[in-house]
Design a protein around this motif. Structure first.
Motif, PDB file in Angstrom:
ATOM      1  N   VAL A  87       0.856  -1.180   0.000  1.00  0.00           N
ATOM      2  CA  VAL A  87       0.000   0.000   0.000  1.00  0.00           C
ATOM      3  C   VAL A  87       0.895   1.234   0.000  1.00  0.00           C
ATOM      4  N   ALA A  88       0.292   2.374  -0.261  1.00  0.00           N
ATOM      5  CA  ALA A  88       1.070   3.606  -0.330  1.00  0.00           C
ATOM      6  C   ALA A  88       1.796   3.857   0.982  1.00  0.00           C
ATOM      7  N   LYS A  89       1.107   3.582   2.091  1.00  0.00           N
ATOM      8  CA  LYS A  89       1.719   3.782   3.396  1.00  0.00           C
ATOM      9  C   LYS A  89       0.898   3.067   4.452  1.00  0.00           C
ATOM     10  N   LEU A  90       1.587   2.394   5.348  1.00  0.00           N
ATOM     11  CA  LEU A  90       0.955   1.803   6.522  1.00  0.00           C
ATOM     12  C   LEU A  90       1.522   2.491   7.757  1.00  0.00           C
ATOM     13  N   THR A  91       0.648   3.053   8.570  1.00  0.00           N
ATOM     14  CA  THR A  91       1.075   3.724   9.792  1.00  0.00           C
ATOM     15  C   THR A  91       0.446   3.036  10.986  1.00  0.00           C
ATOM     16  N   ALA A  92       1.264   2.532  11.889  1.00  0.00           N
ATOM     17  CA  ALA A  92       0.753   1.821  13.063  1.00  0.00           C
ATOM     18  C   ALA A  92       0.228   2.809  14.091  1.00  0.00           C
ATOM     19  N   CYS A  93      -0.967   2.533  14.599  1.00  0.00           N
ATOM     20  CA  CYS A  93      -1.538   3.337  15.684  1.00  0.00           C
ATOM     21  C   CYS A  93      -1.066   2.752  17.012  1.00  0.00           C
ATOM     22  N   GLU A  94      -0.065   3.362  17.582  1.00  0.00           N
ATOM     23  CA  GLU A  94       0.507   2.841  18.818  1.00  0.00           C
ATOM     24  C   GLU A  94      -0.520   2.860  19.952  1.00  0.00           C
ATOM     25  N   GLY A  95      -0.478   1.813  20.750  1.00  0.00           N
ATOM     26  CA  GLY A  95      -1.303   1.786  21.953  1.00  0.00           C
ATOM     27  C   GLY A  95      -2.720   1.312  21.759  1.00  0.00           C
ATOM     28  N   ILE A  96      -3.095   0.892  20.549  1.00  0.00           N
ATOM     29  CA  ILE A  96      -4.456   0.405  20.331  1.00  0.00           C
ATOM     30  C   ILE A  96      -4.381  -1.060  19.905  1.00  0.00           C
ATOM     31  N   GLN A  97      -4.508  -1.947  20.871  1.00  0.00           N
ATOM     32  CA  GLN A  97      -4.502  -3.376  20.591  1.00  0.00           C
ATOM     33  C   GLN A  97      -5.897  -3.984  20.683  1.00  0.00           C
ATOM     34  N   PHE A  98      -6.761  -3.371  21.492  1.00  0.00           N
ATOM     35  CA  PHE A  98      -8.087  -3.921  21.751  1.00  0.00           C
ATOM     36  C   PHE A  98      -9.152  -2.824  21.632  1.00  0.00           C
ATOM     37  N   PRO A  99     -10.409  -3.216  21.443  1.00  0.00           N
ATOM     38  CA  PRO A  99     -11.496  -2.239  21.527  1.00  0.00           C
ATOM     39  C   PRO A  99     -11.674  -1.764  22.955  1.00  0.00           C
ATOM     40  N   THR A 100     -12.231  -0.582  23.128  1.00  0.00           N
ATOM     41  CA  THR A 100     -12.528  -0.062  24.457  1.00  0.00           C
ATOM     42  C   THR A 100     -13.894   0.601  24.457  1.00  0.00           C
ATOM     43  N   SER A 101     -14.576   0.498  25.583  1.00  0.00           N
ATOM     44  CA  SER A 101     -15.903   1.105  25.706  1.00  0.00           C
ATOM     45  C   SER A 101     -15.861   2.615  25.512  1.00  0.00           C
ATOM     46  N   HIS A 102     -14.751   3.230  25.884  1.00  0.00           N
ATOM     47  CA  HIS A 102     -14.608   4.675  25.706  1.00  0.00           C
ATOM     48  C   HIS A 102     -14.914   5.070  24.263  1.00  0.00           C
ATOM     49  N   ASP A 103     -14.365   4.303  23.329  1.00  0.00           N
ATOM     50  CA  ASP A 103     -14.535   4.655  21.919  1.00  0.00           C
ATOM     51  C   ASP A 103     -15.833   4.135  21.332  1.00  0.00           C
ATOM     52  N   MET A 104     -16.578   3.354  22.095  1.00  0.00           N
ATOM     53  CA  MET A 104     -17.915   2.964  21.658  1.00  0.00           C
ATOM     54  C   MET A 104     -18.921   4.089  21.878  1.00  0.00           C
ATOM     55  N   LEU A 105     -18.609   4.984  22.809  1.00  0.00           N
ATOM     56  CA  LEU A 105     -19.580   6.025  23.169  1.00  0.00           C
ATOM     57  C   LEU A 105     -19.900   6.970  22.024  1.00  0.00           C
ATOM     58  N   ALA A 106     -18.885   7.380  21.262  1.00  0.00           N
ATOM     59  CA  ALA A 106     -19.136   8.303  20.145  1.00  0.00           C
ATOM     60  C   ALA A 106     -20.030   7.661  19.094  1.00  0.00           C
ATOM     61  N   ILE A 107     -19.759   6.388  18.804  1.00  0.00           N
ATOM     62  CA  ILE A 107     -20.577   5.655  17.828  1.00  0.00           C
ATOM     63  C   ILE A 107     -21.987   5.463  18.374  1.00  0.00           C
ATOM     64  N   ALA A 108     -22.066   5.102  19.649  1.00  0.00           N
ATOM     65  CA  ALA A 108     -23.369   4.869  20.278  1.00  0.00           C
ATOM     66  C   ALA A 108     -24.218   6.132  20.288  1.00  0.00           C
ATOM     67  N   ALA A 109     -23.606   7.268  20.582  1.00  0.00           N
ATOM     68  CA  ALA A 109     -24.355   8.527  20.604  1.00  0.00           C
ATOM     69  C   ALA A 109     -24.927   8.844  19.229  1.00  0.00           C
ATOM     70  N   ALA A 110     -24.113   8.630  18.190  1.00  0.00           N
ATOM     71  CA  ALA A 110     -24.583   8.878  16.822  1.00  0.00           C
ATOM     72  C   ALA A 110     -25.698   7.905  16.453  1.00  0.00           C
ATOM     73  N   ASP A 111     -25.530   6.630  16.809  1.00  0.00           N
ATOM     74  CA  ASP A 111     -26.561   5.637  16.501  1.00  0.00           C
ATOM     75  C   ASP A 111     -27.863   5.952  17.236  1.00  0.00           C
ATOM     76  N   PHE A 112     -27.752   6.371  18.505  1.00  0.00           N
ATOM     77  CA  PHE A 112     -28.949   6.696  19.275  1.00  0.00           C
ATOM     78  C   PHE A 112     -29.679   7.890  18.662  1.00  0.00           C
TER      79      PHE A 112
END
Length: 234
Positions: free
Chosen positions: A180-205
């Motif tokens: 690919v043109a570029k792959l950039t690793a997002c350090e520190g994100i190995q698993f999902p977290t509830s914190h980041d579910m909130l933004a999606i949940a608010a939009a879905d609600f």
């Protein structure tokens, strides 16, 4: 502004997060075999700190998968029980989408390939792009594929991706050939977290995507596991 509780036990990470009046409170602990012991005390701690009860919330979000079959079942069942008892609608949130949202929150990433190690030589993966509302949106579909198939599906020399999750770490050598043109690793994100579910949940609600307890189902991506609804719920 909606008040939402989110919880997730789909991977080694166990987490709960609460959004109340614009403030976000988080509890998180990596404990692969202790989810059933930890998740409810996390929820109680969040509600106590916020000074509210479950019935004061607008909705309950949960990590609906993909991830560990056992972890997804635990999270779905506990979320169903809490929502049923408090008469709350539910918001099933993709774990891959939550990881993508985390990549945007922490790294301002807008085009990402979150991947979770699915064991048995396979990876849960999907592509997400940021939409105009600031929410990561699925491109095409979630998949469970081998490392070689991931290379074949996302071999796009004209496109750049941010990568994150245990799928990339586990199969680093096989995926190194991805062109690919570029792959950039997002350090520190190995698993999902509830914190980041909130933004999606608010939009879905806000968009009317909440569902009744009996319709809040896990998504395994693999088709070899079935789910039973709450007793007496049809």
């Amino acid at each position: 502004m909606s008040n939402i509780l989110a919880l997730d036990t789909s991977t080694e990470n166990c987490s709960a997060a609460l959004s109340v009046n614009g403030e976000i409170l988080v509890r998180e602990f990596e404990s692969p075999r202790e989810h059933t012991k930890r998740i409810l005390p996390m929820v109680d701690s969040l509600l106590s700190e916020a000074g509210i009860k479950l019935k004061d919330l607008d909705a309950l979000a949960f990590g609906r998968g993909p991830g560990s079959f056992t972890g997804v079942r635990i999270g779905t069942g506990i979320a169903q029980g809490l929502a049923f008892g408090a008469d709350l609608p539910m918001l099933p949130i993709s774990t891959l989408a939550a990881m993508a949202q985390g990549a945007n929150r922490l790294h301002n990433a807008t085009d990402v390939l979150p991947a979770i190690d699915a064991r048995m030589g396979e990876i849960y993966v999907a592509q997400y792009k940021l939409n105009a509302a600031g929410v990561m949106t699925l491109v095409d579909k979630e998949m469970v594929i081998t490392a070689d198939e991931l290379v074949a599906n996302f071999n796009k020399p004209d496109q750049a991706f941010y990568t994150l999750g245990t799928g990339w770490a586990t199969y680093e050598q096989q995926l190194a050939v991805l062109n690919v043109a570029k792959l950039t690793a997002c350090e520190g994100i190995q698993f999902p977290t509830s914190h980041d579910m909130l933004a999606i949940a608010a939009a879905d609600f806000a968009n009317g995507k909440a569902v009744a307890v009996e319709d809040a189902m896990p998504v395994y991506v693999r088709d070899t596991v079935t789910w039973k609804k709450l007793p007496g719920r049809g």
